[in-house]
Design an enzyme around this catalytic site. Sequence first.
Site, mmCIF file in Angstrom:
data_model
loop_
_atom_site.group_PDB
_atom_site.id
_atom_site.type_symbol
_atom_site.label_atom_id
_atom_site.label_comp_id
_atom_site.label_asym_id
_atom_site.label_seq_id
_atom_site.Cartn_x
_atom_site.Cartn_y
_atom_site.Cartn_z
ATOM 1 N N SER A 150 -29.927 -14.559 18.588
ATOM 2 C CA SER A 150 -30.462 -14.633 19.952
ATOM 3 C C SER A 150 -31.776 -13.867 19.988
ATOM 4 O O SER A 150 -31.829 -12.704 19.577
ATOM 5 C CB SER A 150 -29.457 -14.016 20.922
ATOM 6 O OG SER A 150 -30.005 -13.981 22.216
ATOM 7 N N ASN A 179 -21.809 -5.055 19.605
ATOM 8 C CA ASN A 179 -22.761 -4.756 20.674
ATOM 9 C C ASN A 179 -22.461 -3.450 21.395
ATOM 10 O O ASN A 179 -23.354 -2.825 21.946
ATOM 11 C CB ASN A 179 -22.788 -5.912 21.680
ATOM 12 C CG ASN A 179 -21.417 -6.439 22.025
ATOM 13 O OD1 ASN A 179 -20.671 -6.868 21.145
ATOM 14 N ND2 ASN A 179 -21.066 -6.396 23.292
ATOM 15 N N CYS A 226 -15.728 -5.156 34.649
ATOM 16 C CA CYS A 226 -15.203 -5.030 36.002
ATOM 17 C C CYS A 226 -14.614 -6.377 36.406
ATOM 18 O O CYS A 226 -15.335 -7.363 36.509
ATOM 19 C CB CYS A 226 -16.330 -4.646 36.939
ATOM 20 S SG CYS A 226 -15.745 -3.758 38.354
HETATM 21 N N1 PLP Z 1 -23.050 -12.019 20.861
HETATM 22 C C1 PLP Z 1 -23.291 -10.708 20.986
HETATM 23 C C2 PLP Z 1 -22.765 -9.753 19.981
HETATM 24 C C3 PLP Z 1 -24.046 -10.226 22.064
HETATM 25 O O1 PLP Z 1 -24.268 -8.930 22.192
HETATM 26 C C4 PLP Z 1 -24.534 -11.165 23.009
HETATM 27 C C5 PLP Z 1 -25.301 -10.717 24.183
HETATM 28 O O2 PLP Z 1 -25.017 -9.707 24.772
HETATM 29 C C6 PLP Z 1 -24.266 -12.532 22.820
HETATM 30 C C7 PLP Z 1 -23.522 -12.912 21.731
HETATM 31 C C8 PLP Z 1 -24.763 -13.573 23.769
HETATM 32 O O3 PLP Z 1 -26.107 -13.898 23.475
HETATM 33 P P1 PLP Z 1 -27.021 -14.629 24.575
HETATM 34 O O4 PLP Z 1 -27.316 -13.617 25.620
HETATM 35 O O5 PLP Z 1 -28.247 -15.044 23.807
HETATM 36 O O6 PLP Z 1 -26.257 -15.803 25.073
#
Ligand code: PLP
Length: 380
Positions: free
Chosen positions: A197, A149, A322
């Site tokens: 998601s 991410n 943070c």
């Molecule tokens: N996994 C990754 C790589 C993510 O970027 C995120 C959200 O930022 C999540 C899991 C969590 O997903 P959700 O917001 O649907 O709980």
Amino acid sequence: MAFTYLDHNAGTALAPDVLETMLPYMRQQQGNPSSSHRFGRFGQAAIDKSRAQVARLVNVAPEQVWFSSGGTESNNQALMGVFEQFNNGRVLVSSIEHPAVLEPAKRLKQHGFDVVEIPANADGQITTEALANLLTDDTRLVSVMWANNETGVIQDIAGLTTLTRGEGVPFHCDAVQAAGKLPIDFQAAGVQLISLSAHKFGGPKGIGALIVDKTLDWPAYVLGGGQENEKRSGTENVAAIAGFGSAAEYAQQHLAEYQQHCRKLRDALETALKSITGVTIFAEHSERLPNTVFFALAGFDSDTLLMALDRQGFSVSSGSACGTGRHIPSHVLTAMGIDAPTALGAVRISVNMDNTLEQIQQLAVVLNNEASRFNHLMNR
Ligand code: PLP
């Protein structure tokens, strides 16, 4: 002043048609989808349609799609499933996972499991060698994300699963950032569990899925009335599920267009960044998501740059967490061996179809001005 949203890895607006798909399930009396009367069947039909749409996005059969409240819950179900099935053994998670994997992994450790982090290399990749070094006969689960991410680095999942396929070691992959941005083929990747998601690719928030291999009897995590074929209890959020399906279909149909558009903007931004003195682009030489740039500007901590950009109309994200009033460098950058001062300057730009080249050019001008102002102050 125009405001430009450049934080699409955090969340996206609804894709075209998604809201229209959802509205009937919020406006009309639809009953409970578990009821066998016509009102129940109205909701159930929407769930069935969405399940097929999500299944097509990742090349699985519809019954392999288990709806959940999002990526976090699906990751928890994948990890905590180990606790339900075993008393001991090893669990391997990559060091660059999202907290939605790292935190349940910590919980498994507290329960006595031998949880080990697979190190990333300096390019943000998890190599097959790194995984091979840690795999043991008592490994219960491996969890490595499809795309990160923060850095956007794409992992070679099909390469990594060559080590676990046929060994009876389930491979879980958090594909939350990859779905809708890259082609996802569950079969070809050789994985047994993936998390999705909806809100990362044009669907509503609070809805996701765990995709599970047909041969795997993975336990339920949320217990109750036995919805989702006993795998995830709770009355289904029909409107959100319908929106998820619609977003999945839209993303699949427009994937090539999405990639081309985002890559053009991303490359333009990176070219502009490289002309600024003191810029570091993280994981620059790795294969990355077409929409993501993660960088630092010498002399700036991420909050200062974030606020300067916010004042000038650009919403971006920082790479540092943070905690207790103190900034902590991103664990992803730390895992890649990036020094703390550089990591504390990390800023992430993540674009989408809604963004334009003009917005990126304007952002480049603002970044250039900020860097010049800083250099001018330093040289006085
Ligand atoms: N996994 C990754 C790589 C993510 O970027 C995120 C959200 O930022 C999540 C899991 C969590 O997903 P959700 O917001 O649907 O709980």
